[in-house]
Design a protein around this motif. Sequence first.
Motif, PDB file in Angstrom:
ATOM      1  N   HIS A 163       6.839  -2.610   1.814  1.00 52.21           N
ATOM      2  CA  HIS A 163       5.709  -2.403   0.869  1.00 52.21           C
ATOM      3  C   HIS A 163       4.972  -3.821   0.497  1.00 52.21           C
ATOM      4  CE1 HIS A 163       4.379  -0.851  -2.470  1.00 52.21           C
ATOM      5  NE2 HIS A 163       4.523  -1.711  -3.226  1.00 52.21           N
ATOM      6  N   ARG A 173       0.023  -8.302   1.617  1.00 57.15           N
ATOM      7  CA  ARG A 173      -1.450  -8.142   1.482  1.00 57.15           C
ATOM      8  C   ARG A 173      -1.979  -8.456   0.162  1.00 57.15           C
ATOM      9  NH1 ARG A 173      -0.979  -1.577  -0.116  1.00 57.15           N
ATOM     10  NH2 ARG A 173      -3.432  -1.880  -0.276  1.00 57.15           N
ATOM     11  N   ASP A 185      11.113   0.565   3.400  1.00 60.78           N
ATOM     12  CA  ASP A 185      10.264   0.307   2.776  1.00 60.78           C
ATOM     13  C   ASP A 185      10.210  -0.830   1.803  1.00 60.78           C
ATOM     14  OD1 ASP A 185       7.315   0.936   2.232  1.00 60.78           O
ATOM     15  OD2 ASP A 185       8.056   1.516   0.228  1.00 60.78           O
ATOM     16  N   HIS A 216      -0.780   0.470   8.820  1.00 57.00           N
ATOM     17  CA  HIS A 216      -0.419   1.928   8.600  1.00 57.00           C
ATOM     18  C   HIS A 216      -1.563   2.822   8.382  1.00 57.00           C
ATOM     19  CE1 HIS A 216       0.888   5.775   7.379  1.00 57.00           C
ATOM     20  NE2 HIS A 216       0.718   5.456   6.170  1.00 57.00           N
ATOM     21  N   TRP A 263      -8.053  -0.788  -5.391  1.00 62.28           N
ATOM     22  CA  TRP A 263      -8.544   0.762  -5.510  1.00 62.28           C
ATOM     23  C   TRP A 263      -7.518   1.459  -6.317  1.00 62.28           C
ATOM     24  CZ3 TRP A 263      -7.010   5.262  -3.229  1.00 62.28           C
ATOM     25  CH2 TRP A 263      -5.786   5.326  -2.815  1.00 62.28           C
TER      26      TRP A 263
HETATM   27  C1  HEM Z   1      -2.090  11.586   7.518  1.00 65.60           C
HETATM   28  C2  HEM Z   1      -2.775  10.843   6.959  1.00 65.60           C
HETATM   29  C3  HEM Z   1      -2.403   9.658   6.309  1.00 65.60           C
HETATM   30  C4  HEM Z   1      -3.173   8.730   5.357  1.00 65.60           C
HETATM   31  C5  HEM Z   1      -4.629   8.765   5.494  1.00 65.60           C
HETATM   32  C6  HEM Z   1      -2.236   7.679   4.666  1.00 65.60           C
HETATM   33  C7  HEM Z   1      -3.007   6.616   4.155  1.00 65.60           C
HETATM   34  C8  HEM Z   1      -2.077   5.623   3.300  1.00 65.60           C
HETATM   35  C9  HEM Z   1      -2.528   4.746   2.603  1.00 65.60           C
HETATM   36  C10 HEM Z   1      -4.100   4.546   2.311  1.00 65.60           C
HETATM   37  C11 HEM Z   1      -1.474   4.026   2.109  1.00 65.60           C
HETATM   38  C12 HEM Z   1      -1.592   2.971   1.163  1.00 65.60           C
HETATM   39  C13 HEM Z   1      -1.792   3.022  -0.257  1.00 65.60           C
HETATM   40  C14 HEM Z   1      -1.920   1.612  -1.083  1.00 65.60           C
HETATM   41  O1  HEM Z   1      -0.623   1.216  -1.200  1.00 65.60           O
HETATM   42  O2  HEM Z   1      -2.858   1.079  -1.341  1.00 65.60           O
HETATM   43  C15 HEM Z   1      -0.397   4.418   2.525  1.00 65.60           C
HETATM   44  C16 HEM Z   1       0.840   4.183   2.352  1.00 65.60           C
HETATM   45  C17 HEM Z   1       2.008   4.761   2.751  1.00 65.60           C
HETATM   46  N1  HEM Z   1       1.959   5.877   3.729  1.00 65.60           N
HETATM   47 FE1  HEM Z   1       0.259   6.562   4.573  1.00 65.60          FE
HETATM   48  N2  HEM Z   1      -1.021   7.975   5.092  1.00 65.60           N
HETATM   49  C18 HEM Z   1      -0.942   9.096   6.078  1.00 65.60           C
HETATM   50  C19 HEM Z   1       0.136   9.709   6.493  1.00 65.60           C
HETATM   51  C20 HEM Z   1       1.215   9.214   6.130  1.00 65.60           C
HETATM   52  C21 HEM Z   1       2.635   9.724   6.702  1.00 65.60           C
HETATM   53  C22 HEM Z   1       2.581  11.190   7.649  1.00 65.60           C
HETATM   54  C23 HEM Z   1       3.512   9.336   6.005  1.00 65.60           C
HETATM   55  C24 HEM Z   1       4.938   9.578   6.056  1.00 65.60           C
HETATM   56  C25 HEM Z   1       5.568  10.538   6.680  1.00 65.60           C
HETATM   57  C26 HEM Z   1       3.074   8.236   5.142  1.00 65.60           C
HETATM   58  C27 HEM Z   1       3.970   7.241   4.343  1.00 65.60           C
HETATM   59  C28 HEM Z   1       3.359   6.245   3.804  1.00 65.60           C
HETATM   60  C29 HEM Z   1       3.974   5.412   2.867  1.00 65.60           C
HETATM   61  C30 HEM Z   1       5.476   5.586   2.536  1.00 65.60           C
HETATM   62  C31 HEM Z   1       3.019   4.779   2.224  1.00 65.60           C
HETATM   63  C32 HEM Z   1       3.489   3.581   1.297  1.00 65.60           C
HETATM   64  C33 HEM Z   1       4.003   2.234   1.837  1.00 65.60           C
HETATM   65  C34 HEM Z   1       4.069   1.342   0.881  1.00 65.60           C
HETATM   66  O3  HEM Z   1       3.302   1.155  -0.084  1.00 65.60           O
HETATM   67  O4  HEM Z   1       5.185   0.450   0.910  1.00 65.60           O
HETATM   68  N3  HEM Z   1       1.769   8.013   5.207  1.00 65.60           N
HETATM   69  N4  HEM Z   1      -0.784   5.758   3.592  1.00 65.60           N
END
Ligand code: HEM
Lengths: 218, 537, 97
Positions: free
Chosen positions: B383, B453, B379, B391, B144
Amino acid sequence: MTRTPEHTVIVAHQFENLEQQFDADLLGMWLFLVTEALLFSGAFLALAVYYHQYHDTFSAAARELHWLLAGANSVILLTSGLAVALAEQAADQGRRRAALLGLLATIALGLVFLAIKGYEYHSEYQAGLMPFLQQPFAYDGPNPHNAMLFYNFYFVLTGLHAAHMVIGLAVLMVIAVLTWRWRDGARVARQVRIAGLYWAFVDIVWVLVYCSLYLVGR
Amino acid sequence: MIRDVRTGPAPRHHYLNAGHGLASWFLTKDHKRIAWLYFVSITGFFFLGGLAATLIRLELITPNGDLLSSDAYNRLFSLHGIVMVWFFLIPSIPTTFGNFLLPLMVGARDLAFPRLNLLSWYVYIIGGLFTLIAAVAGGIDTGWTFYTPYSTLFANGAVLAAATGVFIVGFSSILTGINFIVTVHTMRAPGLTWFRLPLFVWAQYATSLVMVLATPVLSVTLVLLAVERVFGVGIFDPSLGGDPVLFEHLFWFYSHPAVYIMILPAMGVVSEVVSCFAHKRIFGYRVMAFSILAIALFGFLVWGHHMFVSGQSIYAGVAFSLLSFLVSVPSAIKIFNWLATLYKGHVRFDAPMLFAMSFLGLFLIGGLTGVFVATLALDVQMHDTYFVVAHFHYIMVGGAVSAYMAALHFWWPKITGRLYPEMWARVSAIIVFAGFNLTFFPQYILGWAGMPRRYHAYVEDFQLLNVFSSAGASMLAVGYLLPLIYLLWSLRYGAHASANPWNARGLEWTVPSPPPEENFERPPRVEHEAYAYDTDA
Amino acid sequence: MSRPRHDRTPASATGRFVALYVVLLVLLAANMAGTLLSLGPWAIPARLAVAAGMVAVIATTFMRLRQGTVLVRLVAVMSLLWILFLFVLTFADFLTR
Ligand code: HEM
Ligand SMILES: [Cu+2]
């Protein structure tokens, strides 16, 4: 909305009064312009990043553009901005003829702008500076590959702007017809005001396009 | 309670019988009917995305890629992601419940721009058609996220059609966002000050701001992608000196805020439901409202946490990591305030409340693991593993979809005028909760152990947990199909709902169920806030 | 009668419009002429500053931001702030590579 005699105030059913409706329309248009501004800023950001990385090459490439012709075009577009501002003022005061005249002048100037822009594209095409659609790239300055990146941005940014001009012109033509008919003065004034905002925004974008593509590198 | 306050006589005239025939639906400007148009279409996309997910989970039951070729697998998870993100989750709560409730909650006859509202549904449908065409015409295998240069220079498949679909649906978001913001600013009923608005409205407002401010950057990014792919106008092409990391910046400038487009409305729903079923004023109303705005704002400053291993500068990585921690502060405040609202309340556990409580637990876990992945050093390991997948599913499915289900049950009597069968709804809530955890908790462990993944095959050691996950997925399917059945059933056989079956506060409960076409007979005067549960009858 | 009082443009505004139009032309000419000078490292900031001035004139006068309600002005400022976020955080990466 049905046809009504002059001075009858018509408010769309979801609103309480005309002032509320006007405020809503104006705020809606401004929010739309915010989205347009962010849309362009994404493209400007990319240009800025590459300008930072390939400063000298980009400057050399920018010097090939018709900066004087485009400068004249800027004058034309700024003039159209004045014309539409005066049209808004006239519509607000109920001066139908003056409003119509302002709108027609705006449209005419916009068309001239596009014609000149088309001529520019044509001459760049002939000079071999249109590096896509299987065209040969005849640029003979330094680092032609990076320079190609500059021309790509030149065409994308000016093209995006031209697309907005075309939309703006279409809107202005509709508004001109509505002004000509003049069924509900308040409504026409509102429409001219809203369309004028859009046109002024197109003006702003051009000022920035002109500065960043034609002038910054010189 | 002796007398059943939940049922009542149906009103003679309401928006559902105000017009008949196809044109009365497809040309309607009534926000309540447009909500239905959206409701039906996003449900269709939800089950389409679900179908793709089912195939993905079937493939992953065994370590070898035996059901699907790797190419087919790539196309399926891309379709799943695109459909679920843009055609279900982003429009989900705003375009259905937001559309239906916003005018009712601010005491207006309609949104500020009813015609624009209808237009945005048509735009959504056109975008959806392009995506379906892309799926039929061979699908795409970019994921996506459409990362360049793969998507522009190498991928075969219908990348252009898919990107066009997403580009178009973006305008639907933008138009809805503008409409909501203008409505909240200019259409509030007399006496309805900002701090008397339901938190649901605050959430819709903040969401709309994010839609308006983030989506255009996605649009231009997709335009740049399209000109590069179609006309060969190199923009991110490394052979011209272009930088694919720049694409990631532009993409995540939209896509991180986009995750808040999905979660903020859910937070709004949960505030309404928790307060109603605890029968208490929401704890810390103003702080709740400001946290919503703070989340929307901070959400724009953290996108680089998706790019820790992309080649982004390490200093920027550190800054984005620290900024990401900031987001958890207002999120945690909200969790504490919901819990404080429940404290000493007379809590009833009807289906909406069960779904809302799922939200609380699952969002908490998803948010905490968000902090894990936002920690730069950690991460680098996490990652692109299943840890990240777990998550975001905890937040997007466990959080946002649970809240969507809570909203569906909570406002179903208002929207349809019928009561749904409570027992079945509770069963569904419990199955979804159990199935969800069985599906996604193993994925945390798998990711922690290093399972990457986006592959259709994996090493044999991972099989047991993958089988758990697939088993959970089949429970989830049952849990989501059940409501489809009993809600449809209730449309015909459910008892007629009273105007206020939950004994809730808020303007939408003062009008009959279903509401009349013009919502209110005369503009309401608002004397107090939406959570006046203490002034009880 | 056609627009709320705060947004109206009296007949006397014509002069202001024309005057600011002339200002715009002067700024444009100055920016173009500036390319003939060698300003060294100041060239780019100077050109962008003049362009920003032109944008400000168009926004405040032709788009009537000066008479705009607080809300509308806030909206305009908001767009600038968000563009700033985009640029500053992206350049935080590219300037520290
Ligand atoms: C509140 C609603 C949240 C949603 C809906 C959400 C959704 C997502 C999604 C869809 C991804 C994956 C994207 C991809 O690589 O395809 C992601 C990755 C990530 N999210 Fe969240 N997230 C949320 C909150 C948070 C919060 C509060 C944090 C940090 C304080 C966070 C930190 C991260 C990080 C660092 C990644 C990247 C991880 C990686 O790819 O190595 N997210 N999140
Ligand atoms: Cu993120």
